[in-house]
Write a protein that holds these residues in place. Structure first.
Motif, mmCIF file in Angstrom:
data_model
loop_
_atom_site.group_PDB
_atom_site.id
_atom_site.type_symbol
_atom_site.label_atom_id
_atom_site.label_comp_id
_atom_site.label_asym_id
_atom_site.label_seq_id
_atom_site.Cartn_x
_atom_site.Cartn_y
_atom_site.Cartn_z
ATOM 1 N N VAL A 37 -3.523 8.592 -4.943
ATOM 2 C CA VAL A 37 -4.101 7.464 -4.222
ATOM 3 C C VAL A 37 -5.107 7.994 -3.208
ATOM 4 C CG1 VAL A 37 -3.593 5.574 -2.630
ATOM 5 C CG2 VAL A 37 -2.027 6.063 -4.532
ATOM 6 N N LYS B 145 0.815 -1.207 0.000
ATOM 7 C CA LYS B 145 0.000 0.000 0.000
ATOM 8 C C LYS B 145 0.854 1.264 0.000
ATOM 9 C CE LYS B 145 -4.192 -1.836 0.295
ATOM 10 N NZ LYS B 145 -5.301 -1.556 -0.654
ATOM 11 N N GLN B 146 2.163 1.088 0.014
ATOM 12 C CA GLN B 146 3.072 2.237 -0.012
ATOM 13 C C GLN B 146 4.006 2.181 -1.206
ATOM 14 O OE1 GLN B 146 2.690 4.717 2.064
ATOM 15 N NE2 GLN B 146 1.171 3.691 3.369
ATOM 16 N N ASP C 226 -7.047 7.939 0.154
ATOM 17 C CA ASP C 226 -7.011 7.429 1.521
ATOM 18 C C ASP C 226 -7.840 8.353 2.404
ATOM 19 O OD1 ASP C 226 -5.402 9.651 1.994
ATOM 20 O OD2 ASP C 226 -3.552 8.499 2.088
ATOM 21 N N LEU D 141 -8.819 -3.823 1.531
ATOM 22 C CA LEU D 141 -7.701 -3.749 2.470
ATOM 23 C C LEU D 141 -6.428 -4.371 1.914
ATOM 24 C CD1 LEU D 141 -9.619 -4.736 5.737
ATOM 25 C CD2 LEU D 141 -8.629 -2.492 5.245
ATOM 26 N N LYS D 142 -6.558 -5.340 1.003
ATOM 27 C CA LYS D 142 -5.400 -6.128 0.589
ATOM 28 C C LYS D 142 -4.928 -5.876 -0.844
ATOM 29 C CE LYS D 142 -4.849 -8.281 4.459
ATOM 30 N NZ LYS D 142 -3.629 -8.034 5.271
ATOM 31 N N ARG E 1 -6.145 2.262 1.198
ATOM 32 C CA ARG E 1 -5.518 3.160 0.222
ATOM 33 C C ARG E 1 -5.800 2.568 -1.154
ATOM 34 N NH1 ARG E 1 -0.400 4.688 -0.155
ATOM 35 N NH2 ARG E 1 -0.896 6.915 -0.064
ATOM 36 N N MET E 2 -6.596 3.264 -1.952
ATOM 37 C CA MET E 2 -7.101 2.697 -3.197
ATOM 38 C C MET E 2 -6.914 3.654 -4.360
ATOM 39 S SD MET E 2 -10.590 1.046 -1.616
ATOM 40 C CE MET E 2 -10.885 2.516 -0.626
ATOM 41 N N GLN E 3 -6.933 3.083 -5.545
ATOM 42 C CA GLN E 3 -6.805 3.877 -6.768
ATOM 43 C C GLN E 3 -8.130 3.898 -7.522
ATOM 44 O OE1 GLN E 3 -3.315 1.421 -7.839
ATOM 45 N NE2 GLN E 3 -2.401 3.340 -8.583
ATOM 46 N N PRO F 63 -3.206 -4.445 -4.020
ATOM 47 C CA PRO F 63 -2.037 -3.567 -4.095
ATOM 48 C C PRO F 63 -2.325 -2.290 -4.863
ATOM 49 C CG PRO F 63 -1.870 -5.294 -5.735
ATOM 50 C CD PRO F 63 -3.116 -5.602 -4.928
ATOM 51 N N LEU F 64 -1.421 -1.344 -4.742
ATOM 52 C CA LEU F 64 -1.425 -0.177 -5.616
ATOM 53 C C LEU F 64 -0.687 -0.528 -6.904
ATOM 54 C CD1 LEU F 64 -0.622 2.669 -3.059
ATOM 55 C CD2 LEU F 64 -2.862 1.798 -3.772
ATOM 56 N N GLY G 236 -4.746 -0.007 5.451
ATOM 57 C CA GLY G 236 -5.022 -0.778 4.246
ATOM 58 C C GLY G 236 -5.975 -0.108 3.287
#
Length: 358
Positions: free
Chosen positions: A243, A124-125, A245, A289-290, A211-213, A292-293, A209
């Protein structure tokens, strides 16, 4: 160029029809289970009413694909979440029917709507490329189905090397016209949508977790057009920045981030879903939550693709659409107050996560 769009009446299909209408050298054929009224983006098309999950779908699709230069498969069901057999029938078996029909018809190009959901849990980072592991998030049926469909494509690529296959993997896809549809599918009848007309989200759940696109549907449509015209193969991540959040959304929409443990978010989703209060099961929270970016460098380099709308404004446009009950005249995106996921549907006993909105 003759392009057949399967699932042409939904969120992405609507945006793609708008985009392709401006291309004078493209003839569009639409396929959907229930054809929309021939107005707006759905006008002036040759429509085929085909249920991709039906037993006769491969034969009927092959007839629709005859003479096509490309097939774009957007057909996918998000709801009804309480009917997993129906979702598997459309998403996995229906995709298989599309692929078999494309092979039988000799279509030279197949463009498949995949998703960030195909990826295994990731960072997520940091940002993953298209080579990230594609096993999905096990708790999410949506994610599992996306992974299964891509495995089918892997086999087809191996067995039919002359078929050009492109996979687009977008993040969350927003546009104003999808406001009613997305509210029905992901929020349910108890969402106070009218409050969003002030552009405020009072409380924003905060979790590392979450953090979404996201990306605007028109930018996704542009990516599909580029994939049709460019001589490319393989997968492309599609997302806009920044992103999303809790901190960013709180600033943009005047809300207060509230720290919430992931297990509590999952438990709340599971309980309210079981009680038929809203249509999103635990798997969707787990996926959020899981997942990836994604790095979109390949799309920029090989498709020349860059989003015109940033993720915050795409989200703002969606909220405006939810508040205003924005919709189109296609069955998936209709403004029927009696459908599951709307308050009128709840009063009629049509509970969230039930029924077939497609």
């Amino acid at each position: 160029m003759r392009v057949v769009i399967v699932g042409a009446s939904g969120n992405v299909g609507t945006a793609l029809l708008r985009r392709l209408h401006s291309e004078s050298d493209i003839e569009i054929v639409g396929v959907s289970r229930r054809t929309p009224d021939p107005t707006g983006p759905y006008a002036d098309l040759n429509w085929h009413s085909i249920d991709v999950g039906a037993d006769d779908a491969p034969d009927r699709l092959a007839a629709a694909f005859a003479g096509a230069d490309a097939v774009v498969n957007l057909a996918w069901q998000i709801q009804p979440s309480h009917d997993p057999r129906r979702l598997y029938r459309t998403n996995v078996l229906g995709s298989r029917s599309v692929f078999r029909a494309a092979i039988r018809s000799g279509v030279p190009t197949l463009v498949q709507a995949s998703s960030v959901g195909v990826y295994a849990p990731g960072p997520k980072q940091a940002f993953v490329r298209e080579t990230w592991l594609r096993t999905g998030v096990a708790e999410s049926s949506y994610s599992r189905h996306k992974a299964l469909v891509e495995r089918m494509l892997d086999e087809i690529e191996s067995d039919h090397p002359t078929l050009r296959i492109v996979r687009l993997r977008p993040g969350l896809i927003f546009q104003r016209d999808a406001g009613t549809e997305i509210a029905r599918y992901f929020a349910g009848p108890l969402l106070p949508g009218r409050l969003l007309r002030f552009g405020r989200i009072p409380v924003v759940p905060a979790n590392p977790g979450l953090r979404m696109q996201a990306v605007h549907a028109d930018d996704v449509a542009e990516a599909y057009l580029s994939a049709l015209r460019a001589d490319v193969r393989g997968a492309f991540n599609i997302a806009a920045g920044p992103v999303l959040d809790a901190e960013l959304i709180g600033r943009a929409f005047h809300g207060v981030p509230l720290k919430v443990p992931g297990l509590l978010l999952e438990a709340a989703a599971a309980l309210t879903w079981q009680l038929r209060l809203q249509p999103v099961d635990r798997g969707w929270v787990r996926l959020a939550l899981k997942a990836p970016l994604m790095s979109c460098d390949r799309a920029a380099a090989e498709l020349g693709w860059r989003p015109r709308t940033d993720a915050v404004n795409a989200f703002r446009e969606l909220l405006t659409g939810i508040a205003g009950h924005a919709h189109t005249e296609s069955p998936p995106m209709a403004d029927d107050a009696g459908l599951p996921g709307r308050f009128g549907g709840l009063l009629r006993g049509r509970l969230p996560g039930t029924g077939n909105p497609y």
